[in-house]
Design a protein around this motif. Structure first.
Motif, PDB file in Angstrom:
ATOM      1  N   THR A  37       0.835  -1.209   0.000  1.00  0.00           N
ATOM      2  CA  THR A  37       0.000   0.000   0.000  1.00  0.00           C
ATOM      3  C   THR A  37       0.863   1.249   0.000  1.00  0.00           C
ATOM      4  O   THR A  37       2.015   1.235   0.428  1.00  0.00           O
ATOM      5  CB  THR A  37      -0.908   0.013   1.239  1.00  0.00           C
ATOM      6  N   GLU A  75       1.493   5.390   1.109  1.00  0.00           N
ATOM      7  CA  GLU A  75       1.310   6.150   2.347  1.00  0.00           C
ATOM      8  C   GLU A  75      -0.080   6.776   2.410  1.00  0.00           C
ATOM      9  O   GLU A  75      -0.706   6.810   3.475  1.00  0.00           O
ATOM     10  CB  GLU A  75       2.394   7.237   2.434  1.00  0.00           C
ATOM     11  N   ASP A 122      -2.576   4.215   3.432  1.00  0.00           N
ATOM     12  CA  ASP A 122      -2.497   3.944   4.868  1.00  0.00           C
ATOM     13  C   ASP A 122      -3.183   5.043   5.668  1.00  0.00           C
ATOM     14  O   ASP A 122      -3.879   4.779   6.663  1.00  0.00           O
ATOM     15  CB  ASP A 122      -1.034   3.826   5.304  1.00  0.00           C
ATOM     16  N   THR A 123      -3.004   6.300   5.221  1.00  0.00           N
ATOM     17  CA  THR A 123      -3.626   7.421   5.920  1.00  0.00           C
ATOM     18  C   THR A 123      -5.144   7.363   5.817  1.00  0.00           C
ATOM     19  O   THR A 123      -5.870   7.562   6.807  1.00  0.00           O
ATOM     20  CB  THR A 123      -3.115   8.752   5.355  1.00  0.00           C
ATOM     21  N   PHE A 144      -4.073   3.668   9.088  1.00  0.00           N
ATOM     22  CA  PHE A 144      -2.884   2.952   9.567  1.00  0.00           C
ATOM     23  C   PHE A 144      -1.819   3.963   9.978  1.00  0.00           C
ATOM     24  O   PHE A 144      -1.491   4.879   9.222  1.00  0.00           O
ATOM     25  CB  PHE A 144      -2.336   2.015   8.489  1.00  0.00           C
ATOM     26  N   ASN A 177       1.376   3.197  10.640  1.00  0.00           N
ATOM     27  CA  ASN A 177       2.620   2.827   9.939  1.00  0.00           C
ATOM     28  C   ASN A 177       2.283   2.055   8.685  1.00  0.00           C
ATOM     29  O   ASN A 177       1.228   1.408   8.576  1.00  0.00           O
ATOM     30  CB  ASN A 177       3.519   1.968  10.851  1.00  0.00           C
ATOM     31  N   HIS A 178       3.250   2.096   7.715  1.00  0.00           N
ATOM     32  CA  HIS A 178       3.060   1.353   6.472  1.00  0.00           C
ATOM     33  C   HIS A 178       3.048  -0.159   6.763  1.00  0.00           C
ATOM     34  O   HIS A 178       3.877  -0.654   7.500  1.00  0.00           O
ATOM     35  CB  HIS A 178       4.184   1.665   5.473  1.00  0.00           C
TER      36      HIS A 178
END
Length: 245
Positions: free
Chosen positions: A229, A231, A234-235, A239, A241-242
């Protein structure tokens, strides 16, 4: 009395003549011995000459066979150069005179054969001299090959300046550890370089567009099931962290 004196004188003459004959026989015997010795030396010399002639004949035969092998090897090598799918140019090291060139090389540099054969390499391709003459001189001096990948250079092909990309090698050809010739092997990779750069440009444009739109993305390996994924992805999904899935 006179008769006795005459006989005595005659006898002395005979004795003297016998001595002379004896001396002459001794000299003749010595001469015969010298002649015999000379004949032996001549016979020995003739035997040596015969043996030398036989060795010379055998050496000449071997030399002719070697010459024939070299001629066949040279013909085979030149035929390989001629039929090779990559451009090949053989350049003499001491004066940079072009010894052989194949059609693929002529097509690479965009020149007819009469402008290449019978010339030095920098007479034939002067536009490349400034950049590559020092490199070729170093190959001749050190005996170490030079390998170039995707080198960009300008060639005057068919009278028109063109920017091309070429993979090529300056390969030293040695004889008794001395560089006798340089074999230049070259192939144009312009289309490959342009295609790769086009793909890289498209990928960069996509990356910039994704970043500008703040879109979350992921890559999924269908075989392994692993998902990578971005960044932003993830945001969006919260999440911290990655994470590789």
């Amino acid at each position: 009395q006179d008769l006795i004196e005459e006989l005595r004188a005659l006898n002395e003459e005979l004795l003297s003549a016998n001595e002379e004959i004896r001396a002459a026989n001794v000299e003749m015997t010595a001469a015969n011995e010298e002649i015999t010795a000379a004949n032996e030396e001549i016979r020995a010399a003739n035997e040596e000459i015969t043996a030398s002639n036989e060795e010379l004949s055998e050496s000449r035969k071997q030399l002719m066979e070697l010459y024939q092998d070299l001629a066949e090897s040279d013909a085979y090598f030149r035929n390989m150069v001629k039929q090779a799918p990559v451009g090949i140019c053989i350049i003499r090291a001491n004066d940079l005179f072009i010894e052989a060139v194949n059609t693929a090389y002529l097509e690479l540099v965009g020149r007819p054969r009469h402008e290449i054969e019978g010339h030095t390499i920098w007479e034939a391709v002067p536009e490349a001299a400034e950049a590559y003459a020092p490199i070729m001189n170093n190959v001749i001096t050190t005996g170490e090959a030079f390998i170039a990948k995707e080198h960009e250079l300008e060639l005057i092909r068919n009278g028109i300046p063109e920017i091309v990309f070429v993979d090529f090698v300056y390969e030293p050809m040695l004889n008794d550890n001395e560089v006798q010739s340089i074999m230049v092997l070259g192939i144009e990779v312009t289309d490959k370089v342009i295609a790769r750069r086009s793909i890289e440009d498209v990928e960069e444009r996509i990356r910039l567009a994704v970043e500008a739109a703040e879109i979350g993305t992921f890559d999924l390996d269908l075989i392994s099931g692993i998902m990578l994924t971005s960044e932003r992805f993830d945001t969006i999904f919260g999440f911290d962290n990655h994470v590789d899935w």
